[in-house]
Design a protein around this motif. Structure first.
Motif, PDB file in Angstrom:
ATOM      1  N   ALA B 160      -3.307  -1.416  -7.705  1.00  0.00           N
ATOM      2  CA  ALA B 160      -4.098  -1.206  -6.487  1.00  0.00           C
ATOM      3  C   ALA B 160      -3.330  -0.324  -5.504  1.00  0.00           C
ATOM      4  O   ALA B 160      -3.860   0.654  -4.975  1.00  0.00           O
ATOM      5  N   ARG B 161      -2.074  -0.664  -5.287  1.00  0.00           N
ATOM      6  CA  ARG B 161      -1.252   0.139  -4.363  1.00  0.00           C
ATOM      7  C   ARG B 161      -1.107   1.557  -4.903  1.00  0.00           C
ATOM      8  O   ARG B 161      -1.217   2.536  -4.170  1.00  0.00           O
ATOM      9  N   ASP B 162      -0.849   1.633  -6.205  1.00  0.00           N
ATOM     10  CA  ASP B 162      -0.630   2.918  -6.844  1.00  0.00           C
ATOM     11  C   ASP B 162      -1.827   3.842  -6.653  1.00  0.00           C
ATOM     12  O   ASP B 162      -1.689   5.044  -6.496  1.00  0.00           O
ATOM     13  N   LEU B 163      -3.040   3.242  -6.661  1.00  0.00           N
ATOM     14  CA  LEU B 163      -4.255   4.048  -6.566  1.00  0.00           C
ATOM     15  C   LEU B 163      -4.674   4.288  -5.126  1.00  0.00           C
ATOM     16  O   LEU B 163      -5.778   4.742  -4.865  1.00  0.00           O
ATOM     17  N   GLY B 164      -3.798   3.961  -4.187  1.00  0.00           N
ATOM     18  CA  GLY B 164      -4.055   4.371  -2.813  1.00  0.00           C
ATOM     19  C   GLY B 164      -4.420   3.268  -1.842  1.00  0.00           C
ATOM     20  O   GLY B 164      -4.765   3.546  -0.702  1.00  0.00           O
TER      21      GLY B 164
END
Ligand SMILES: Nc1ncnc2c1ncn2[C@@H]1O[C@H](COP(=O)(O)OP(=O)(O)OP(=O)(O)O)[C@@H](O)[C@H]1O
Ligand SMILES: [Mg+2]
Lengths: 361, 258
Positions: B160-164
Motif C-alpha cells: 500500500a505504501r509502495d503504491l503511493g
C-alpha cells in the motif's frame, strides 16, 4: 546520467553486513537484474530503493535526486512482491486502480487507464474478479499491472516468478520481456535463478555475500566471468587449478598439475608464475574415443564416470588422471540416436587453444 | 458401531449437563406460578412484571450503557494494541494487554477496587465499572485483531505504501477493511463480556449504581422468583445471539475466548 545511482551502499543488521559497499548505475529503460544466492542481500537492496529500509552508509539517487529521507509513497518507484501482495478485499480492477487513486487521478482517467492496463496484461475479462479467484499466472499479471499502471520511473521485481511452476514461469518470462519493451519502464529484477537472469536481462549484477562480484551484459558474464564465484554461479563450468608458464599475443600457456600443458585466451598482465584457475564451459569441450586423432590444441585423457542424456544434449562427466571431474557437452544434432560413450570408456577431451578463461587468484 | 453409540451417549449426557439447567430457567420463565417448584401452566406474565420493575429496568439501562461504552473503548484500544503487537512485536505490550485476560476475575476485581479507592480515591460508580470493563475487554479485542492480522501477508501493508498511500491512507484503505471482521467480533465479544460480568463489577460498583447481573443476584438473595427466570432468559438470548454473530465475523473468536 544514470536513472538510478547507488553509491557505496552499506547496510548492517547487527554484526552481519547484508550489503557491503555496493555501487551501481542503472540506465533509463534498462532491464537490470540482481542475481545471487539466497541471503546475499538482493531484497535488502530493493527495500532500500523502495524506501522501506535505509542504508547505513552511502547514497541512492533517482534522476539525480537523492532519495534519503523520502517516504516510500513519495518515491516514483513501485514494487512487485514475490507474494504478489494483492489486496484481497479489492477486485482486480480495484487493485490496479489503487495507485492511481493514491495519486489523485480523476475518475475518468482511472477508468481508462485501468482498462488499458488490463488489456496490456491480457486480463480484460477479469476486472471484477477477486484475487482469490485467479490462477498463479493471473495474479502475477495483476501484480505487474498494478505496478505499471501509474508509470513509475522504476519497477522493482523481487523474484516475481518464484512461485510459479516451470512451464508457466517460462511463459511469464516471455511476457515480462515483451511488457518491459512495450511500456519502457526501467526494471530492477531480483532472482537467484541464473538462467532466468540470462534470458531476461539487459545487464546483470552478480552478488555474493552482500558484494557485487561483476556487472555485465549476459553474454560477457557467461563467456568472460571475472572470478571463480561468477564462473561457478552462472551455468556449469570446469575449473582447473593452473599456473601461468608463458605468455603469447594470441594465448596464455598454462601448466596444470597432473594434466600437463594447456593454453587459453590471453589476459592482461598475467606474468609467468601467476596462479589461478582455467574456467572452461562444457560446450567448448569435444569428447572422443581415446587415441582418436588430435585436432585441437588442448587435450586431456579420462574415463567416463557418468552421462546424462537430456534430449537435445548429452552431458558427460569424465574423471581425469588427477582425479578431478570434467564436464563435456555434446549436442545430439546427428540423425538418429547420438553415439554415446559408455561409462568406464577411455575418452579424449579436447578444446581450442583460446577456449576458456584464466581466472587469477 | 457399539463404540459410536457409546460416544453419542457420552456426548448427549455432557450436553444435557451443560444445557438442561439453562433450559429449565427458560421453561420456568413461562410458568404460571409464584414458586419455581413445579409446572403449572403457560404465561407471559413474568415478562410483564419485569417490564414494570423500575429497579430492574434501571439496572438493565446501566448495563446496556456500560456495555456499549466499555466495548467501544475496548475495541478502539484493543485494535490499536493488536496492530502494534503484530507489527512491532514489543515484548512488554503483549504481556500487559493479555494479563487481564488470564488473571482470575476475583483478583482483578480486588486489585481494581484497591486501585480506584486507595490510589485514585475515586467515588465508585458508573465510571469505575466502565473503567474495569474496558480493562478486561481490551485484551480480548487485541487477541482477535492480532489473530486476524497474523493470517495476513505483511507485504500487503508495504505494498500500500509502495503504491503511493500515506500511512493514514494505508490504514483506512487496506488495514481497516481487512481487520474489520475481527474488530466487529471483538466488539461483540467485549459487549457480551461486559453485560454479564458479575465478579469484577461486584467489587467496583459501589453502592449507588447497579447492573443487571448485580440486580439479579440481589433478587435471588430474597427468593428465586420466576421474574429472575424471565430476565435471565432475555439476557441469555442477547448474549447467545451476540456470540453467534461474533462467530460469523471471526470463527477464531470462539477459540480465543476459551
Ligand atoms: N530486518 C533484518 N534483520 C536482520 N537481518 C536481516 C534483515 N533483513 C535481512 N537480513 C539478513 O540480511 C541478509 C540478506 O538478506 P536478503 O533478504 O537481502 O537476502 P536475499 O538476497 O534477498 O535472499 P533470498 O534470495 O533468500 O530472498 C540475510 O542474511 C538476512 O538474514
Ligand atoms: Mg529476497
Amino acid at each position: 546520467m544514470a536513472l538510478l545511482e547507488l553509491r557505496n551502499i552499506t547496510r548492517r543488521f547487527g554484526k552481519l553486513e547484508a550489503v557491503s559497499n555496493v555501487t551501481l548505475d542503472i540506465a533509463a529503460g534498462e532491464f537490470f537484474t540482481l542475481l545471487g544466492p539466497s541471503g546475499c542481500g538482493k531484497t535488502t537492496i530493493l527495500r532500500m530503493i523502495a524506501g522501506f529500509d535505509a542504508p547505513d552508509a552511502g547514497s541512492i539517487a533517482l534522476d539525480g535526486r537523492p532519495l534519503a529521507g523520502i517516504a516510500p509513497e513519495k518515491r516514483p518507484v513501485h514494487t512487485v512482491f514475490q507474494s504478489y501482495a494483492l489486496f484481497p478485499h479489492l477486485t482486480v480492477a480495484g487493485n490496479i486502480a489503487f495507485p492511481l487513486e493514491m495519486a489523485g487521478r480523476t475518475r475518468d482517467e482511472i477508468r481508462r487507464r485501468v482498462g488499458d492496463t488490463l488489456a496490456l496484461v491480457h486480463l480484460e475479462d477479469k476486472g471484477d474478479a477477486y484475487p482469490h479467484e485467479l490462477s498463479g499466472g493471473q495474479k502475477q499479471r495483476v501484480a505487474l499491472a498494478r505496478g505499471l499502471v501509474n508509470r513509475p520511473r522504476l519497477l522493482l521485481l523481487d523474484e516475481p516468478l518464484g512461485a510459479l511452476d516451470a512451464k508457466l514461469r517460462e511463459r511469464m518470462q516471455g511476457e515480462l520481456i515483451a511488457l518491459q519493451r512495450e511500456v519502457g519502464v526501467t526494471f530492477v529484477f531480483v532472482t537467484h535463478a541464473q538462467q532466468e537472469a540470462l534470458a531476461l536481462s539487459h545487464r546483470i549484477a552478480v552478488m555474493n555475500a552482500g558484494r557485487i562480484e561483476q556487472v555485465d551484459v549476459p553474454e560477457v558474464l557467461y563467456s568472460a566471468p571475472r572470478n571463480r564465484f561468477v564462473a561457478d554461479f552462472i551455468g556449469t563450468i570446469n575449473l582447473v587449478e593452473v599456473s601461468v608458464t608463458a605468455t603469447a599475443p594470441d594465448r596464455l600457456e598454462l601448466a596444470a598439475a597432473g594434466l600437463g600443458a594447456l593454453t587459453t585466451a590471453p589476459v592482461a598482465d598475467a606474468a609467468p608464475g601467476t596462479r589461478g584457475a582455467l574456467a572452461l564451459r562444457p560446450e567448448h569441450v569435444r569428447i572422443g574415443r581415446a587415441g582418436a586423432p588430435a585436432t585441437l590444441k588442448n587435450r586431456v585423457e579420462g574415463t567416463v564416470a557418468e552421462y546424462l542424456f537430456l534430449g537435445d544434449v548429452t552431458v558427460y562427466k569424465v574423471r581425469l588422471a588427477d582425479g578431478s571431474r570434467f564436464e563435456a557437452l555434446e549436442t545430439n544434432a546427428g540423425a538418429g540416436r547420438a553415439q554415446f560413450h559408455a561409462i568406464g570408456e577411455r575418452v579424449t577431451l579436447q578444446w581450442r587453444h583460446d577456449a576458456g578463461v584464466f581466472l587469477r587468484d | 458401531m457399539k463404540r459410536r453409540v457409546w460416544l453419542w451417549g457420552a456426548a448427549l449426557a455432557t450436553y444435557a449437563f451443560l444445557y438442561l439447567p439453562l433450559a429449565v430457567v427458560v421453561l420456568f420463565s413461562f410458568n404460571d406460578s409464584e414458586l419455581n417448584a413445579s409446572w403449572v401452566g403457560y404465561t407471559t406474565r413474568w415478562y410483564r412484571v419485569l417490564a414494570n420493575d423500575t429497579d430492574m429496568l434501571q439496572a438493565a439501562a446501566n448495563s446496556l450503557f456500560i456495555a456499549l461504552a466499555a466495548s467501544t473503548a475496548a475495541t478502539v484500544l484493543g485494535t490499536m494494541a493488536g496492530i502494534a503487537m503484530q507489527r512491532w512485536r514489543p515484548p512488554l505490550l503483549a504481556f500487559l494487554v493479555l494479563t487481564p485476560v488470564a488473571m482470575p476475575e476475583i483478583l482483578l476485581g480486588v486489585s481494581l477496587l484497591l486501585f480506584f479507592r486507595q490510589v485514585l480515591d475515586l467515588t465508585l460508580g458508573l465510571f469505575s465499572i466502565l473503567a474495569a470493563h474496558v480493562t478486561f475487554s481490551t485484551g480480548f479485542v487485541a487477541i482477535i485483531v492480532r489473530a486476524r492480522l497474523a493470517g495476513m501477508d505483511d507485504s500487503l501493508f508495504e505494498a500500500a505504501r509502495d503504491l503511493g498511500a500515506t500511512p493514514w491512507q494505508s490504514f483506512v484503505r487496506i488495514t481497516l477493511p481487512l481487520i474489520l471482521p475481527g474488530i466487529i467480533a471483538g466488539f461483540l465479544m467485549s459487549f457480551t463480556l461486559s453485560i454479564d460480568d458479575f465478579v469484577i463489577t461486584f467489587f467496583v460498583a459501589g453502592v449507588g449504581v447497579t447492573t443487571l447481573p448485580l440486580q439479579i443476584y440481589s433478587m435471588i438473595k430474597v427468593a428465586v422468583t420466576p421474574e429472575v427466570n424471565a430476565v435471565s432468559t432475555l439476557l441469555m438470548a442477547l448474549t447467545l445471539s451476540l456470540i453467534v454473530l461474533a462467530a460469523r465475523f471471526a470463527p477464531e473468536t470462539l477459540r480465543a475466548r476459551s
